[in-house]
Design an enzyme around this catalytic site. Structure first.
Site, PDB file in Angstrom:
ATOM      1  CG  ASP A   1      -2.096   0.911   1.076  1.00 55.45           C
ATOM      2  OD1 ASP A   1      -2.327   1.390  -0.053  1.00 55.45           O
ATOM      3  OD2 ASP A   1      -2.769   1.172   2.077  1.00 55.45           O
TER       4      ASP A   1
ATOM      5  CG  ASN B   1       2.188   1.218  -5.128  1.00 54.00           C
ATOM      6  OD1 ASN B   1       3.025   1.087  -4.254  1.00 54.00           O
ATOM      7  ND2 ASN B   1       1.735   0.201  -5.858  1.00 54.00           N
ATOM      8  N   GLY B   2       0.128   5.172  -4.689  1.00 52.17           N
ATOM      9  CA  GLY B   2      -0.508   6.419  -5.155  1.00 52.17           C
ATOM     10  C   GLY B   2       0.052   7.617  -4.404  1.00 52.17           C
ATOM     11  NE  ARG B   3      -1.590   6.645   0.790  1.00 54.64           N
ATOM     12  CZ  ARG B   3      -1.644   5.772   1.791  1.00 54.64           C
ATOM     13  NH1 ARG B   3      -1.441   6.172   3.023  1.00 54.64           N
ATOM     14  NH2 ARG B   3      -1.899   4.512   1.551  1.00 54.64           N
TER      15      ARG B   3
ATOM     16  NE  ARG C   1      -4.048   6.149  -8.029  1.00 55.46           N
ATOM     17  CZ  ARG C   1      -4.034   6.009  -6.710  1.00 55.46           C
ATOM     18  NH1 ARG C   1      -3.846   7.060  -5.936  1.00 55.46           N
ATOM     19  NH2 ARG C   1      -4.215   4.832  -6.157  1.00 55.46           N
TER      20      ARG C   1
ATOM     21  CG  HIS D   1       0.272   1.464  -9.450  1.00 61.14           C
ATOM     22  ND1 HIS D   1      -0.014   1.184  -8.145  1.00 61.14           N
ATOM     23  CD2 HIS D   1      -0.820   2.113  -9.932  1.00 61.14           C
ATOM     24  CE1 HIS D   1      -1.219   1.646  -7.841  1.00 61.14           C
ATOM     25  NE2 HIS D   1      -1.727   2.219  -8.907  1.00 61.14           N
TER      26      HIS D   1
ATOM     27  NE  ARG E   1      -7.294   1.422  -6.329  1.00 59.47           N
ATOM     28  CZ  ARG E   1      -6.164   1.629  -5.687  1.00 59.47           C
ATOM     29  NH1 ARG E   1      -5.081   1.958  -6.348  1.00 59.47           N
ATOM     30  NH2 ARG E   1      -6.099   1.528  -4.379  1.00 59.47           N
TER      31      ARG E   1
ATOM     32  CG  LEU F   1      10.016 -16.951  -1.365  1.00 59.88           C
ATOM     33  CD1 LEU F   1       9.640 -16.778   0.112  1.00 59.88           C
ATOM     34  CD2 LEU F   1      10.596 -15.633  -1.888  1.00 59.88           C
TER      35      LEU F   1
ATOM     36  NE  ARG G   1      -8.353   1.018   5.439  1.00 56.47           N
ATOM     37  CZ  ARG G   1      -7.925   2.265   5.280  1.00 56.47           C
ATOM     38  NH1 ARG G   1      -8.189   3.177   6.182  1.00 56.47           N
ATOM     39  NH2 ARG G   1      -7.223   2.618   4.222  1.00 56.47           N
TER      40      ARG G   1
ATOM     41  CD  GLU H   1       1.779 -11.475  17.296  1.00 56.71           C
ATOM     42  OE1 GLU H   1       1.720 -10.252  17.519  1.00 56.71           O
ATOM     43  OE2 GLU H   1       1.318 -12.335  18.077  1.00 56.71           O
TER      44      GLU H   1
HETATM   45  C1  FPP Z   1      -1.907  -0.037  -3.406  1.00 53.42           C
HETATM   46  O1  FPP Z   1      -1.443   1.306  -3.409  1.00 53.42           O
HETATM   47  C2  FPP Z   1      -1.272  -0.787  -4.475  1.00 53.42           C
HETATM   48  C3  FPP Z   1      -1.939  -1.413  -5.496  1.00 53.42           C
HETATM   49  C4  FPP Z   1      -3.400  -1.381  -5.631  1.00 53.42           C
HETATM   50  C5  FPP Z   1      -1.201  -2.123  -6.553  1.00 53.42           C
HETATM   51  C6  FPP Z   1      -0.005  -2.921  -6.134  1.00 53.42           C
HETATM   52  C7  FPP Z   1       0.764  -3.254  -7.356  1.00 53.42           C
HETATM   53  C8  FPP Z   1       2.105  -3.278  -7.468  1.00 53.42           C
HETATM   54  C9  FPP Z   1       3.027  -3.108  -6.306  1.00 53.42           C
HETATM   55  C10 FPP Z   1       2.725  -3.509  -8.787  1.00 53.42           C
HETATM   56  C11 FPP Z   1       3.116  -4.939  -9.019  1.00 53.42           C
HETATM   57  C12 FPP Z   1       2.046  -5.554  -9.725  1.00 53.42           C
HETATM   58  C13 FPP Z   1       1.405  -6.676  -9.350  1.00 53.42           C
HETATM   59  C14 FPP Z   1      -0.062  -6.690  -9.462  1.00 53.42           C
HETATM   60  C15 FPP Z   1       2.097  -7.887  -8.870  1.00 53.42           C
HETATM   61  P1  FPP Z   1      -2.500   2.453  -3.689  1.00 53.42           P
HETATM   62  O2  FPP Z   1      -2.614   2.641  -5.153  1.00 53.42           O
HETATM   63  O3  FPP Z   1      -3.781   2.131  -2.983  1.00 53.42           O
HETATM   64  O4  FPP Z   1      -1.800   3.687  -3.038  1.00 53.42           O
HETATM   65  P2  FPP Z   1      -2.500   4.863  -2.228  1.00 53.42           P
HETATM   66  O5  FPP Z   1      -3.227   4.227  -1.079  1.00 53.42           O
HETATM   67  O6  FPP Z   1      -1.322   5.671  -1.766  1.00 53.42           O
HETATM   68  O7  FPP Z   1      -3.375   5.594  -3.180  1.00 53.42           O
END
Ligand code: FPP
Length: 223
Positions: free
Chosen positions: A2, A4-6, A15, A19, A53, A113, A176, A189
């Protein structure tokens, strides 16, 4: 994974760049997990709710997933990593389903792994699916409702042949569960970290494991 967007917004970037950096972080964490001797790493890549989204973002995420499956699979395989995907695959496009099947087949014999990517995944949907399978067995007369127990329920989850997680790490400061491995995390944990996922590195994984190491796990028993 979590934040990536921020991460992107803080840099005035789209955004999608967040990602892309998130995919880099995933590479680092997979490598670090193998080095640290972790047996199972499960990452939340795309939730059942993420389909809501904007279409451009979904398309971009699916593009990254394609790229990941095509480009990383050789390194994953060479490093002894077994890749599996959990979630509602039917909602993914046919070419992605094929790439997933190829990757799973190619790495099926690897044991260093176990990397599991949750895609189009929701913990509640998984539990409902398990309940449906059990109900069908009851209807068919092959299962007595009294014989439904935690073990038989577990056998119908996507994670049937995996151990429950010991440690769940949530990045980006959110506190959450967000529908991740609901059944499986009953005694996990939790470690919440402020780092945004694109900044996450092997050192952060080490920090989380150290915190986990200091916890006393009682599984409901007296301490
Ligand atoms: C959540 O951050 C992240 C995602 C919804 C995508 C995760 C995907 C990757 C890390 C790329 C690799 C690809 C895959 C699918 C293996 P967010 O966009 O909710 O960020 P924010 O909460 O800051 O807006």
């Amino acid at each position: 994974m979590d934040g990536n967007g921020r991460w992107a917004r803080a840099r005035g970037l789209p955004r999608t760049v967040g990602h892309r950096e998130g995919a880099e972080a995933l590479r680092r964490v997979v490598r670090a997990s193998a080095e640290f001797g972790i047996d199972y790493l499960t990452v939340f890549g795309f939730s059942s709710e993420n389909w809501k989204r904007p279409p451009e973002e979904v398309t971009d995420l699916m593009g990254l997933l394609r790229l990941y499956l095509r480009k990383e699979i050789a390194e994953i395989d060479e490093n002894g990593v077994r890749l599996r995907v959990i979630g509602d695959r039917d909602r993914l496009s046919a070419d992605i389903i094929q790439l997933i099947e190829d990757a799973e087949e190619r790495t099926a014999g690897n044991t260093r792994l176990n990397l599991t990517v949750a895609l189009s995944y929701g913990g509640r949907a998984e539990i409902v699916w398990a309940a449906q399978q059990l109900a069908k067995a009851v209807r068919a007369g092959s299962l007595d409702p009294e014989d439904i127990d935690e073990a038989s329920f577990h056998r119908h989850l996507f994670t049937a042949d995996m151990p429950d997680p010991d440690l769940v790490i949530r990045t980006s400061g959110e506190k959450r569960i967000s529908n991740f491995l609901l059944w499986q995390s009953a005694y996990a944990e939790y470690v919440f970290m402020d780092k945004l996922w694109p900044d996450f590195a092997g050192e952060d994984l080490k920090t989380a494991i150290a915190e986990f190491g200091g916890r006393k796990r009682r599984y409901g028993a007296a301490g």
